[in-house]
Enzyme design. Sequence first.
Site, PDB file in Angstrom:
ATOM      1  N   ARG A  55     -19.481   3.888  22.614  1.00  0.00           N
ATOM      2  CA  ARG A  55     -20.804   3.238  22.411  1.00  0.00           C
ATOM      3  C   ARG A  55     -20.468   1.609  22.768  1.00  0.00           C
ATOM      4  O   ARG A  55     -21.421   1.051  23.528  1.00  0.00           O
ATOM      5  CB  ARG A  55     -21.414   3.449  20.992  1.00  0.00           C
ATOM      6  CG  ARG A  55     -22.938   2.889  20.883  1.00  0.00           C
ATOM      7  CD  ARG A  55     -23.596   3.177  19.976  1.00  0.00           C
ATOM      8  NE  ARG A  55     -23.222   2.435  18.733  1.00  0.00           N
ATOM      9  CZ  ARG A  55     -23.616   2.692  17.528  1.00  0.00           C
ATOM     10  NH1 ARG A  55     -24.432   3.546  17.270  1.00  0.00           N
ATOM     11  NH2 ARG A  55     -23.119   1.739  16.375  1.00  0.00           N
ATOM     12  N   LYS A  63     -27.539   9.264  14.226  1.00  0.00           N
ATOM     13  CA  LYS A  63     -28.718   9.409  13.270  1.00  0.00           C
ATOM     14  C   LYS A  63     -30.091   8.782  14.023  1.00  0.00           C
ATOM     15  O   LYS A  63     -30.982   9.265  14.053  1.00  0.00           O
ATOM     16  CB  LYS A  63     -28.583   8.672  12.054  1.00  0.00           C
ATOM     17  CG  LYS A  63     -28.259   7.246  11.750  1.00  0.00           C
ATOM     18  CD  LYS A  63     -27.963   6.852  10.463  1.00  0.00           C
ATOM     19  CE  LYS A  63     -27.367   5.439  10.494  1.00  0.00           C
ATOM     20  NZ  LYS A  63     -27.789   4.564  11.323  1.00  0.00           N
ATOM     21  N   ARG A  87     -17.766  -1.752   8.804  1.00  0.00           N
ATOM     22  CA  ARG A  87     -19.011  -0.778   8.545  1.00  0.00           C
ATOM     23  C   ARG A  87     -18.804   0.495   8.022  1.00  0.00           C
ATOM     24  O   ARG A  87     -19.680   1.095   7.291  1.00  0.00           O
ATOM     25  CB  ARG A  87     -19.696  -0.642   9.863  1.00  0.00           C
ATOM     26  CG  ARG A  87     -20.339  -2.054  10.520  1.00  0.00           C
ATOM     27  CD  ARG A  87     -20.815  -2.058  11.940  1.00  0.00           C
ATOM     28  NE  ARG A  87     -21.820  -1.355  12.040  1.00  0.00           N
ATOM     29  CZ  ARG A  87     -21.716  -0.751  13.515  1.00  0.00           C
ATOM     30  NH1 ARG A  87     -20.783  -1.128  14.206  1.00  0.00           N
ATOM     31  NH2 ARG A  87     -22.584   0.264  13.619  1.00  0.00           N
ATOM     32  N   ARG A  90     -29.791   1.708   2.355  1.00  0.00           N
ATOM     33  CA  ARG A  90     -28.358   1.830   2.528  1.00  0.00           C
ATOM     34  C   ARG A  90     -27.772   1.238   0.850  1.00  0.00           C
ATOM     35  O   ARG A  90     -26.673   1.281   1.066  1.00  0.00           O
ATOM     36  CB  ARG A  90     -28.071   0.741   3.538  1.00  0.00           C
ATOM     37  CG  ARG A  90     -27.840   1.412   5.030  1.00  0.00           C
ATOM     38  CD  ARG A  90     -27.686   0.247   6.007  1.00  0.00           C
ATOM     39  NE  ARG A  90     -26.678   0.416   7.066  1.00  0.00           N
ATOM     40  CZ  ARG A  90     -27.250   0.616   8.356  1.00  0.00           C
ATOM     41  NH1 ARG A  90     -28.427   0.503   8.633  1.00  0.00           N
ATOM     42  NH2 ARG A  90     -26.438   0.980   9.239  1.00  0.00           N
ATOM     43  N   ARG A 114     -22.882  -3.119  22.066  1.00  0.00           N
ATOM     44  CA  ARG A 114     -23.197  -4.001  20.922  1.00  0.00           C
ATOM     45  C   ARG A 114     -21.976  -4.975  20.446  1.00  0.00           C
ATOM     46  O   ARG A 114     -20.925  -4.509  20.434  1.00  0.00           O
ATOM     47  CB  ARG A 114     -23.478  -2.656  19.971  1.00  0.00           C
ATOM     48  CG  ARG A 114     -24.714  -2.406  20.049  1.00  0.00           C
ATOM     49  CD  ARG A 114     -25.230  -1.256  19.099  1.00  0.00           C
ATOM     50  NE  ARG A 114     -24.885  -1.554  17.743  1.00  0.00           N
ATOM     51  CZ  ARG A 114     -25.337  -0.735  16.692  1.00  0.00           C
ATOM     52  NH1 ARG A 114     -26.132   0.215  16.764  1.00  0.00           N
ATOM     53  NH2 ARG A 114     -25.023  -1.055  15.356  1.00  0.00           N
TER      54      ARG A 114
HETATM   55  P1  AMP Z   1     -27.309   0.214  12.537  1.00  0.00           P
HETATM   56  O1  AMP Z   1     -28.078  -0.109  14.042  1.00  0.00           O
HETATM   57  O2  AMP Z   1     -28.419   1.158  11.719  1.00  0.00           O
HETATM   58  O3  AMP Z   1     -26.136   0.642  12.726  1.00  0.00           O
HETATM   59  O4  AMP Z   1     -27.745  -1.288  11.951  1.00  0.00           O
HETATM   60  C1  AMP Z   1     -26.853  -2.530  12.481  1.00  0.00           C
HETATM   61  C2  AMP Z   1     -26.717  -3.441  11.355  1.00  0.00           C
HETATM   62  O5  AMP Z   1     -28.119  -3.992  10.824  1.00  0.00           O
HETATM   63  C3  AMP Z   1     -25.922  -3.271  10.264  1.00  0.00           C
HETATM   64  O6  AMP Z   1     -24.424  -3.191  10.363  1.00  0.00           O
HETATM   65  C4  AMP Z   1     -26.373  -3.991   9.139  1.00  0.00           C
HETATM   66  O7  AMP Z   1     -25.765  -5.479   9.458  1.00  0.00           O
HETATM   67  C5  AMP Z   1     -27.927  -4.436   9.639  1.00  0.00           C
HETATM   68  N1  AMP Z   1     -28.666  -3.327   8.721  1.00  0.00           N
HETATM   69  C6  AMP Z   1     -29.551  -2.270   9.230  1.00  0.00           C
HETATM   70  N2  AMP Z   1     -30.103  -1.753   8.576  1.00  0.00           N
HETATM   71  C7  AMP Z   1     -29.760  -2.383   7.358  1.00  0.00           C
HETATM   72  C8  AMP Z   1     -30.047  -2.014   5.792  1.00  0.00           C
HETATM   73  N3  AMP Z   1     -30.946  -1.274   5.387  1.00  0.00           N
HETATM   74  N4  AMP Z   1     -29.574  -2.976   5.041  1.00  0.00           N
HETATM   75  C9  AMP Z   1     -28.704  -3.963   5.335  1.00  0.00           C
HETATM   76  N5  AMP Z   1     -28.366  -4.347   6.535  1.00  0.00           N
HETATM   77  C10 AMP Z   1     -28.870  -3.529   7.293  1.00  0.00           C
END
Ligand code: AMP
Length: 190
Positions: free
Chosen positions: A128, A14, A145, A89, A134
């Site tokens: 990744r 995404k 996750r 989310r 990461r």
């Molecule tokens: P992502 O890069 O979008 O996979 O986000 C990495 C991490 O950031 C997630 O696993 C959450 O710990 C945190 N995170 C990102 N966006 C949100 C959100 N909208 N609500 C809560 N935690 C978030």
Amino acid sequence: MTCILIMGPPGSGKGTQAVAIAEHHRVPAISTGDIFRANVDAGTPLGRVAREYMEAGEYVPDSVTTAMLRERVDRPDCRQGFILDGYPRTMAQVAALDEILEETAHELRAVLALDVDRSDLVDRLVLRAATDGRTDDTEDVIRRRLELYTEETGPLLAEYDSRGVLVRLDGSGTRADVAARVADVFDARV
Ligand code: AMP
């Protein structure tokens, strides 16, 4: 103006698609995950709060995430619209986003949801982990996750579907394959 959401489980691509759509429409792509990672790297107070949750594969609390998003959307570069990647989310974040959009006079034009098989997701995330380093791409954290996405974020699709804004897309194949499907959707409805 316009707000477009891009949703999908971790590893669905995404982020990549959000950046491509944003470039095409000349609006910012806002990734809450990227903002959190930048804060963690910079050692800010927000980063110190977020880090613990991120490393465990848990969501950062809604109040913290929404305050951060509100501040970002208030910046002048969002006036013509923006793409959101990774927010909302949770159902509480859906309600918060509705408020933010109303206050800033933006309309939610479309919610694109990328569908990818679970086995493909795990393969992509493991790859990744090897390339991006990461800290939340370890096997246990990946599992958590994905679980959290199904439990907490999955129900958002039904909500947006009931509002008539949801577009589900096949997220399998190469980046270019997915980008071509996304472009077809935009030609047809956005
Ligand atoms: P992502 O890069 O979008 O996979 O986000 C990495 C991490 O950031 C997630 O696993 C959450 O710990 C945190 N995170 C990102 N966006 C949100 C959100 N909208 N609500 C809560 N935690 C978030």
